[in-house]
Design an enzyme around this catalytic site. Structure first.
Site, mmCIF file in Angstrom:
data_model
loop_
_atom_site.group_PDB
_atom_site.id
_atom_site.type_symbol
_atom_site.label_atom_id
_atom_site.label_comp_id
_atom_site.label_asym_id
_atom_site.label_seq_id
_atom_site.Cartn_x
_atom_site.Cartn_y
_atom_site.Cartn_z
ATOM 1 N N CYS A 264 0.795 -1.235 0.000
ATOM 2 C CA CYS A 264 0.000 0.000 0.000
ATOM 3 C C CYS A 264 0.823 1.279 0.000
ATOM 4 C CB CYS A 264 -0.924 0.028 1.211
ATOM 5 S SG CYS A 264 -2.267 -1.128 1.072
HETATM 6 C C1 UDX Z 1 -0.816 -0.228 5.678
HETATM 7 C C2 UDX Z 1 -1.760 0.624 6.544
HETATM 8 O O1 UDX Z 1 -1.350 0.555 7.913
HETATM 9 C C3 UDX Z 1 -3.191 0.176 6.372
HETATM 10 O O2 UDX Z 1 -4.060 1.022 7.133
HETATM 11 C C4 UDX Z 1 -3.559 0.241 4.896
HETATM 12 O O3 UDX Z 1 -4.864 -0.223 4.689
HETATM 13 C C5 UDX Z 1 -2.570 -0.582 4.059
HETATM 14 O O4 UDX Z 1 -1.230 -0.170 4.329
HETATM 15 P P1 UDX Z 1 0.352 -2.627 5.850
HETATM 16 O O5 UDX Z 1 0.850 -2.423 4.456
HETATM 17 O O6 UDX Z 1 -0.194 -3.958 6.237
HETATM 18 O O7 UDX Z 1 -0.832 -1.565 6.165
HETATM 19 O O8 UDX Z 1 1.598 -2.292 6.787
HETATM 20 P P2 UDX Z 1 1.940 -1.414 8.076
HETATM 21 O O9 UDX Z 1 1.894 -2.249 9.287
HETATM 22 O O10 UDX Z 1 1.198 -0.159 8.106
HETATM 23 O O11 UDX Z 1 3.511 -1.123 7.757
HETATM 24 C C6 UDX Z 1 3.910 -0.559 6.514
HETATM 25 C C7 UDX Z 1 5.417 -0.437 6.415
HETATM 26 O O12 UDX Z 1 5.897 0.625 7.231
HETATM 27 C C8 UDX Z 1 6.219 -1.665 6.843
HETATM 28 O O13 UDX Z 1 7.240 -1.892 5.878
HETATM 29 C C9 UDX Z 1 6.821 -1.278 8.174
HETATM 30 O O14 UDX Z 1 8.056 -1.923 8.418
HETATM 31 C C10 UDX Z 1 7.018 0.212 7.989
HETATM 32 N N1 UDX Z 1 7.021 0.964 9.273
HETATM 33 C C11 UDX Z 1 5.894 1.025 10.039
HETATM 34 C C12 UDX Z 1 8.180 1.635 9.676
HETATM 35 O O15 UDX Z 1 9.209 1.619 9.001
HETATM 36 N N2 UDX Z 1 8.133 2.356 10.850
HETATM 37 C C13 UDX Z 1 7.023 2.439 11.636
HETATM 38 O O16 UDX Z 1 7.069 3.115 12.660
HETATM 39 C C14 UDX Z 1 5.861 1.751 11.214
#
Ligand code: UDX
Length: 426
Positions: A264
């Site tokens: 996403c």
């Molecule tokens: C995300 C959104 O959270 C969700 O609401 C939407 O519908 C789809 O995209 P998701 O792709 O499952 O969900 O992942 P998420 O848990 O949000 O993490 C996304 C990325 O950000 C990961 O690669 C994670 O490692 C990274 N991340 C997250 C960070 O680098 N730092 C953080 O503090 C949080």
């Protein structure tokens, strides 16, 4: 209610099973016969905690059915959700192939149908539900008894069932009372009414992009502060713990590290940036968010080089391949990009470990310099230089890193027993 769902991927399947858990009858439609057969055998085609158990429960009650036929599913239901992918093309524009094809097929199936609602759940830019989906369906079906809505999904992979069953909020974009009342009554079972937000269709479309872009921005923001902190010998996590305690900011998504991946964030920020430019609205913010994200890997490589010298000829263990822990999804994973960079830097061999994502990683990246190793101890025994790329729980044991030179991309350990330890931004 009788509900059909077009597209049985992460969003479609978990949402549909969620509806069935509230005793609605759900028909899944997918072009992939393997998926259809699996759902009809109550086996989940994707891994998501709690999904298969829930699918088995609703299947045994006769509440779910999967089919290849739009006709069968749509004729048997009163409301149809579209949950197909909306990828981004290389130039950043949104690729509407699936949305357009699905709209045509729905239009065909709605030709002689009585009152019906079509809801777009896929992430689409403002205007697409009305200008593309509605246009195509009306043109093909020649049916005036169809109502349209947009209802974005905010679920996180690995927590999808939890998010479907207990959403923070439900956003419903509608243009008429009929669709509004139907969707309100559907969602009242999931969340209290003050958390259901009714708005115009375009606003609902924009909510999804604004949410994802904001969360991505928080991550890149932390990574930028992290770069500064690193130069100053400051631990960015200590800083963000304090920053995040401000209720206006919040601690979530302030974890600095290798950056964001997944299905996403990268694509949605790219699409939003391209779209904003296409409307001649001046913007550099989102490009910057993406730029910081893309260059975090280079930051880590530079840190590695400053410690061990050139990476040419070096053997390196990389821990974690999925885009985040608790999933086998490797889409836009920073870890795989990191491995590609290590190969560009002429590393002799990369030993790659992950508890569940190796098979997917192999399909995406196969190279004679990369060896995938299923056993963690075995992987760690292969080389002294170790990079932690994804924060799996199993990597948190300090003992694992005795005498290793560890570069931590996600602040997983303290490096108590390591010969040398260095974090990306701490
Ligand atoms: C995300 C959104 O959270 C969700 O609401 C939407 O519908 C789809 O995209 P998701 O792709 O499952 O969900 O992942 P998420 O848990 O949000 O993490 C996304 C990325 O950000 C990961 O690669 C994670 O490692 C990274 N991340 C997250 C960070 O680098 N730092 C953080 O503090 C949080």
């Amino acid at each position: 209610m009788r509900i059909s769902i077009i597209g049985s991927g992460y969003v479609g399947l978990t949402t549909g099973v969620g509806f069935a858990l509230k005793n609605h009858k759900v028909w899944f439609v997918d072009v992939d016969k393997r998926k259809v057969d699996m759902i009809n055998r109550a086996t989940s085609p994707i891994y998501e905690p709690g999904l298969e158990e829930a699918l088995r429960e609703v299947h045994s009650k006769g509440l779910v059915r999967a089919t290849l036929s739009y006709e069968e599913a749509i004729k048997s239901t009163e409301i149809t959700f579209i949950a197909v992918p909306t990828p981004t093309k290389d130039d950043g524009s949104i690729d509407l192939r699936f949305i357009e094809n699905v709209s045509r097929s729905i239009g065909e199936a709605l030709k002689d149908k009585d009152k019906h609602i079509v809801v777009v759940k896929s992430t689409v830019l403002p205007g697409i539900t009305e200008n593309v989906v509605k246009e195509i369906i009306k043109q093909v079906s020649k049916n005036d008894n169809i109502y349209f809505a947009m209802n974005p999904e905010f679920l996180r992979e690995g927590r999808a069932m939890e998010d479907v069953l207990n959403p923070d909020r439900v956003v419903i974009g509608v243009e008429d009372e009929y669709a509004k009342e139907k969707l309100l009554s559907l969602y009242k079972d999931f969340v209290s009414e003050d958390r259901i937000l009714i708005m115009p269709i375009r606003s609902a479309e924009l909510v999804k992009y604004s949410s994802n872009a904001f969360l991505s921005m928080k991550i890149s923001y932390s990574n930028l502060i992290g770069r500064l902190a690193k130069r100053l010998g400051i631990d960015v996590y200590e800083v963000m713990d304090a920053v995040g305690m401000d209720k206006r900011i919040g601690r979530d998504f302030l974890n600095a590290g290798l950056g964001f991946g997944g299905s996403c964030f990268p694509k949605d920020v790219k699409a939003l940036s391209y779209f904003t430019k296409s409307l001649n609205v001046r913007n550099t913010l989102w490009e910057e968010v993406l730029e910081i994200n893309e260059t975090q890997i280079g930051e880590l490589i530079n840190i590695m080089k400053s410690v061990v010298g050139s990476l040419k000829g070096k053997e390196i263990v990389v821990l974690g391949l999925s885009f985040k822990p608790d999933t086998d999804d490797i889409r836009e994973s920073r870890a795989l990009k990191l491995i590609k960079k290590l190969i560009d830097e002429k590393a002799e061999k990369v030993y790659a470990h992950d508890p569940i994502a190796i098979d997917n990683a192999k399909k995406e990246l196969s190279h004679d310099k990369v060896e995938y190793i299923y056993d963690l101890q075995d992987a760690l025994s292969r080389a002294d230089i170790v990079v932690i790329a994804t924060e799996w729980e199993m990597y948190k044991n300090e003992e694992l890193y005795k005498d290793k030179i560890v570069f931590d991309g996600r602040r997983v350990i303290r490096g108590e027993h390591a010969r040398y330890y260095e974090g990306l931004s701490w």
